[in-house]
Scaffold this motif. Structure first.
Motif, short mmCIF file in Angstrom:
data_model
loop_
_atom_site.label_atom_id
_atom_site.label_comp_id
_atom_site.label_asym_id
_atom_site.label_seq_id
_atom_site.Cartn_x
_atom_site.Cartn_y
_atom_site.Cartn_z
N ASP A 53 0.83 -1.21 0.00
CA ASP A 53 0.00 0.00 0.00
C ASP A 53 0.87 1.26 0.00
OD1 ASP A 53 -2.37 -1.44 -0.05
OD2 ASP A 53 -2.63 -1.37 2.12
N ASP A 54 1.98 1.22 0.72
CA ASP A 54 2.90 2.36 0.73
C ASP A 54 3.48 2.60 -0.67
OD1 ASP A 54 2.56 2.82 3.47
OD2 ASP A 54 4.21 1.48 4.00
N VAL A 55 3.81 1.52 -1.37
CA VAL A 55 4.32 1.65 -2.73
C VAL A 55 3.24 2.22 -3.64
CG1 VAL A 55 5.13 0.39 -4.76
CG2 VAL A 55 6.08 -0.13 -2.54
N ASP A 56 2.01 1.75 -3.48
CA ASP A 56 0.90 2.28 -4.29
C ASP A 56 0.77 3.78 -4.10
OD1 ASP A 56 0.30 -0.27 -5.20
OD2 ASP A 56 -1.31 -0.58 -3.73
N ARG A 57 0.78 4.23 -2.84
CA ARG A 57 0.65 5.66 -2.56
C ARG A 57 1.83 6.45 -3.13
NH1 ARG A 57 -1.75 3.62 2.00
NH2 ARG A 57 0.17 3.48 3.22
N ARG A 58 3.03 5.92 -2.96
CA ARG A 58 4.23 6.61 -3.44
C ARG A 58 4.21 6.71 -4.97
NH1 ARG A 58 7.91 10.38 -3.11
NH2 ARG A 58 9.96 9.72 -3.76
N SER A 59 3.88 5.65 -5.64
CA SER A 59 3.83 5.65 -7.10
C SER A 59 2.78 6.63 -7.61
CB SER A 59 3.53 4.24 -7.62
OG SER A 59 3.48 4.24 -9.03
N THR A 60 1.61 6.62 -6.99
CA THR A 60 0.54 7.55 -7.38
C THR A 60 0.98 8.99 -7.17
OG1 THR A 60 -1.17 5.92 -6.91
CG2 THR A 60 -1.86 8.23 -6.95
N TYR A 61 1.61 9.26 -6.04
CA TYR A 61 2.08 10.61 -5.73
C TYR A 61 3.07 11.09 -6.80
CZ TYR A 61 4.71 14.35 -3.53
OH TYR A 61 5.36 15.54 -3.28
N ILE A 62 4.03 10.23 -7.13
CA ILE A 62 5.04 10.61 -8.13
C ILE A 62 4.40 10.83 -9.49
CG2 ILE A 62 7.07 9.79 -9.39
CD1 ILE A 62 7.82 8.27 -6.75
N GLN A 63 3.55 9.91 -9.91
CA GLN A 63 2.92 10.04 -11.23
C GLN A 63 2.04 11.29 -11.29
OE1 GLN A 63 3.67 8.43 -13.91
NE2 GLN A 63 4.96 6.91 -12.94
N ASP A 64 1.32 11.60 -10.23
CA ASP A 64 0.50 12.81 -10.20
C ASP A 64 1.38 14.06 -10.29
OD1 ASP A 64 -1.80 11.30 -10.01
OD2 ASP A 64 -2.11 11.68 -7.87
N ALA A 65 2.50 14.06 -9.59
CA ALA A 65 3.42 15.20 -9.65
C ALA A 65 3.98 15.38 -11.05
CB ALA A 65 4.56 15.02 -8.65
N LEU A 66 4.33 14.29 -11.70
CA LEU A 66 4.87 14.36 -13.05
C LEU A 66 3.82 14.86 -14.04
CD1 LEU A 66 6.97 11.06 -13.15
CD2 LEU A 66 7.84 13.39 -12.95
N GLU A 89 8.63 8.89 -16.11
CA GLU A 89 9.30 7.75 -15.49
C GLU A 89 8.55 6.47 -15.82
OE1 GLU A 89 9.52 8.01 -11.23
OE2 GLU A 89 10.93 9.68 -11.29
N TYR A 90 9.31 5.39 -15.80
CA TYR A 90 8.72 4.05 -15.78
C TYR A 90 8.75 3.60 -14.33
CZ TYR A 90 9.96 3.95 -20.79
OH TYR A 90 10.09 4.23 -22.12
N HIS A 91 7.70 2.91 -13.89
CA HIS A 91 7.65 2.37 -12.53
C HIS A 91 7.46 0.87 -12.61
CE1 HIS A 91 6.33 6.21 -10.18
NE2 HIS A 91 7.42 6.38 -10.89
N TYR A 92 8.31 0.14 -11.92
CA TYR A 92 8.21 -1.32 -11.84
C TYR A 92 8.25 -1.72 -10.38
CZ TYR A 92 9.71 -0.57 -16.64
OH TYR A 92 9.80 -0.11 -17.92
N ARG A 93 7.67 -2.88 -10.09
CA ARG A 93 7.61 -3.35 -8.70
C ARG A 93 8.24 -4.73 -8.55
NH1 ARG A 93 1.93 -0.92 -6.68
NH2 ARG A 93 2.23 1.06 -7.71
N ALA A 94 8.84 -4.93 -7.40
CA ALA A 94 9.47 -6.22 -7.09
C ALA A 94 9.20 -6.56 -5.64
CB ALA A 94 10.97 -6.13 -7.34
N ASP A 95 9.63 -7.73 -5.23
CA ASP A 95 9.51 -8.19 -3.84
C ASP A 95 8.07 -8.09 -3.35
OD1 ASP A 95 10.38 -9.25 -1.43
OD2 ASP A 95 10.80 -7.28 -0.58
N ASP A 96 7.18 -8.75 -4.08
CA ASP A 96 5.75 -8.78 -3.71
C ASP A 96 5.15 -7.38 -3.62
OD1 ASP A 96 3.41 -10.21 -3.18
OD2 ASP A 96 3.72 -10.10 -1.02
N GLY A 97 5.64 -6.46 -4.48
CA GLY A 97 5.07 -5.12 -4.55
C GLY A 97 5.64 -4.12 -3.57
N ARG A 98 6.59 -4.52 -2.71
CA ARG A 98 7.13 -3.60 -1.70
C ARG A 98 8.30 -2.77 -2.20
NH1 ARG A 98 9.27 -4.60 2.80
NH2 ARG A 98 10.58 -6.25 2.00
#
Length: 65
Positions: free
Chosen positions: A10-23, A32-41
């Motif tokens: 959930d923290d990654v979801d919020r962080r990614s959304t925040y960055i994409q909204d800012a961009l 930016e491209y955003h990718y996730r690893a380690d079960d989304g964390r």
């Protein structure tokens, strides 16, 4: 490339959304491209200046982690 590790998916979801909204609101910041690893964390952020073919290779490596 920036790698961010956070406690929960959930923290990654919020962080990614925040960055994409800012961009989106400040196009001068680029893309930016955003990718996730380690079960989304883990959020792997790659500059939009990277060629799409290179970004695709990075995505494959990240998803295999």
């Amino acid at each position: 490339m920036v790698i961010e590790v956070v406690p929960t998916k959930d923290d990654v979801d919020r962080r990614s959304t925040y960055i994409q909204d800012a961009l989106k609101s400040l196009p001068i910041l680029g893309t930016e491209y955003h990718y996730r690893a380690d079960d989304g964390r883990v959020l792997v952020r790659v500059s939009g200046k990277v060629k799409p073919s290179a970004a695709k290779r990075i995505e494959q490596v990240v998803t295999d982690l």
